[in-house]
Design a protein around this motif. Sequence first.
Motif, PDB file in Angstrom:
ATOM      1  N   LEU A 227       0.840  -1.196   0.000  1.00  0.00           N
ATOM      2  CA  LEU A 227       0.000   0.000   0.000  1.00  0.00           C
ATOM      3  C   LEU A 227       0.876   1.248   0.000  1.00  0.00           C
ATOM      4  N   GLN A 231       1.057   3.700  -3.244  1.00  0.00           N
ATOM      5  CA  GLN A 231       0.653   5.076  -2.975  1.00  0.00           C
ATOM      6  C   GLN A 231       1.763   6.040  -3.416  1.00  0.00           C
ATOM      7  N   VAL A 237      -5.207   2.326  -5.156  1.00  0.00           N
ATOM      8  CA  VAL A 237      -5.643   1.204  -4.318  1.00  0.00           C
ATOM      9  C   VAL A 237      -7.004   1.584  -3.756  1.00  0.00           C
ATOM     10  N   ALA A 240      -7.538  -1.363   1.634  1.00  0.00           N
ATOM     11  CA  ALA A 240      -6.543  -2.352   2.053  1.00  0.00           C
ATOM     12  C   ALA A 240      -6.925  -2.939   3.394  1.00  0.00           C
ATOM     13  N   PRO A 426      -1.911   5.962   5.224  1.00  0.00           N
ATOM     14  CA  PRO A 426      -2.695   5.479   4.087  1.00  0.00           C
ATOM     15  C   PRO A 426      -3.702   6.512   3.598  1.00  0.00           C
ATOM     16  N   SER A 428      -5.851   5.389   1.186  1.00  0.00           N
ATOM     17  CA  SER A 428      -6.969   4.494   0.895  1.00  0.00           C
ATOM     18  C   SER A 428      -7.575   4.015   2.198  1.00  0.00           C
ATOM     19  N   THR A 430      -8.466   1.815   5.149  1.00  0.00           N
ATOM     20  CA  THR A 430      -7.637   0.696   5.605  1.00  0.00           C
ATOM     21  C   THR A 430      -8.240   0.050   6.844  1.00  0.00           C
TER      22      THR A 430
END
Length: 535
Positions: A227, A231, A237, A240, A426, A428, A430
């Motif tokens: 990830l 990224q 993504v 995750a 992150p 995304s 997660t």
Amino acid sequence: MFKFLTPSALLLAAALLCACGGTSSQTGTAGTSTTHGSLAENPPFRIASLDAATFKGQLAGTTLGAQLLEIAGPPKCGVDFYYVKFWTVGGHGETTESSGALMVPTGAAPGCSGPRPIIEHAHATQSNKAANMADITDTSNEEGILIAAMFAAQGYIVVAPNYAGYDISTLGYHPFVNAVQQSGEMMDILAAARTALPNTLSSATSDNGQLFLSGYSEGGHVAMATLRAMQAAGDKVTAAAPMSGPYALEAFGDVIFFGGVDLGSTEFAPLLVNSYQHAYGNVDLAANPVFSSTYAGAATLLPNDTPLDTLFEENLLPETYLFDSTTPVVSIPGEPALSAELTALLAVPPTPAFPLSAQTPIFQLGFGKPYLINNDYRVSYAEDALADPDGAVPTPTAGVPRAAAEPAFGLRQDFWLNDMRTGWAPKSPTLLCGGDLDPTVYFSVNTGTMAAYWSALPTGALTVLDVNATPVIASPFAELQAAFQASEAALLLYYQTAAGGSLSAEAAEEQVIEGYHAAVEPFCAAAARAFFGNF
């Protein structure tokens, strides 16, 4: 004897799948490029093809299979299993062929063909060099069965590497917990699988552009590292779900060397030493060797075609004794005596000052004779940890960062380099999932530390799930938590009453603890699927 088990009985439904049927005579053409991310054979060989009814029937045929179906749900799609060969690089940049699985959902049911999302999954630690996630006919491929039932049979395209150093890879070692190499390999097999998919016998199923990342144990670290890498590369993504991984690696290493020895440490230590020695050349030095003379050959022992239990039985590795049962003293000429603080931290029996009180009885198992890691090596590591402390261990600081300065001691330096607390967060959604009684990858030290490190993330960006926590009715995971806890209680009762005669309460609990880390995986995988379903 405290004996390590293969993954939980729930996953032994793999034995049902000996007769998968539908193997393909399709022969791939060797690739012309060894550039990493390119296919070594295109199209990939189809190992097996199962329709949904056959898959369900084979699972439902036994009690164990029925238990797996209860967690994963009945297959709604058939699955074609492909063996992907691709090119990647090792921990020191060496070109190597590697392999893995491409599982493609098939069938006329809605959501089984046409554009479908991809889940890329990183598996847990394997000692078996021949391990192959794609080979559904192999009864030992327990994680492959789980991922097929949980994701591919529910309409997700699954991509899963075997990792360099396994199966056909001639690398000669496995780059274990090497964040750069393993995230790169994940990206390489993903590129190869996307190239292969339109040329398979399952070409009615295509990539819809959504990408989900998951991984368990070692694979949890791999998934998080992937990830981070994707990224940084600007690759999309969707979401995750790293699960039960050693993310706060420096803190985790410090806990172990200070006496909090985890179950499985004598398997992980040779993999780590071999990995980091190849990548960085700073771990196993002649002046201060890692391994005791009894186990001098341990560094190159894993992965191996010989079963891990056999390596224990043949005294090539100790089953649990990572450290000496005598409190270490300095034996290196010219080195000063240990400080009172260091002596207390290294004392045997261990009493580590960490939030791991439930695991304290497990720590005792890591000390004995003959032991794996030399006393002088343990002392040198611990001295570095005191001189340049990690933010989470032994005294947590605000934000729980890793050590401010790069450590001086080789192994600890490598943990620092591969720790996930590297100034990123992150982007995304997660999910971090695990169990707080995990005796192998400590939940508080890893998942808890990462959650604290990312505590400033906006609401909803990070979800943390402890499958062992008291279920909260409003939680979308309450039913899953209750099911996990009921499963553990039933397993304890089984060992007390039905496992070849009654076991004592202590012996029964010991059996449950042995299997805890593996038992969490199917429940976290179910949580990941539910989480991914939101996007």
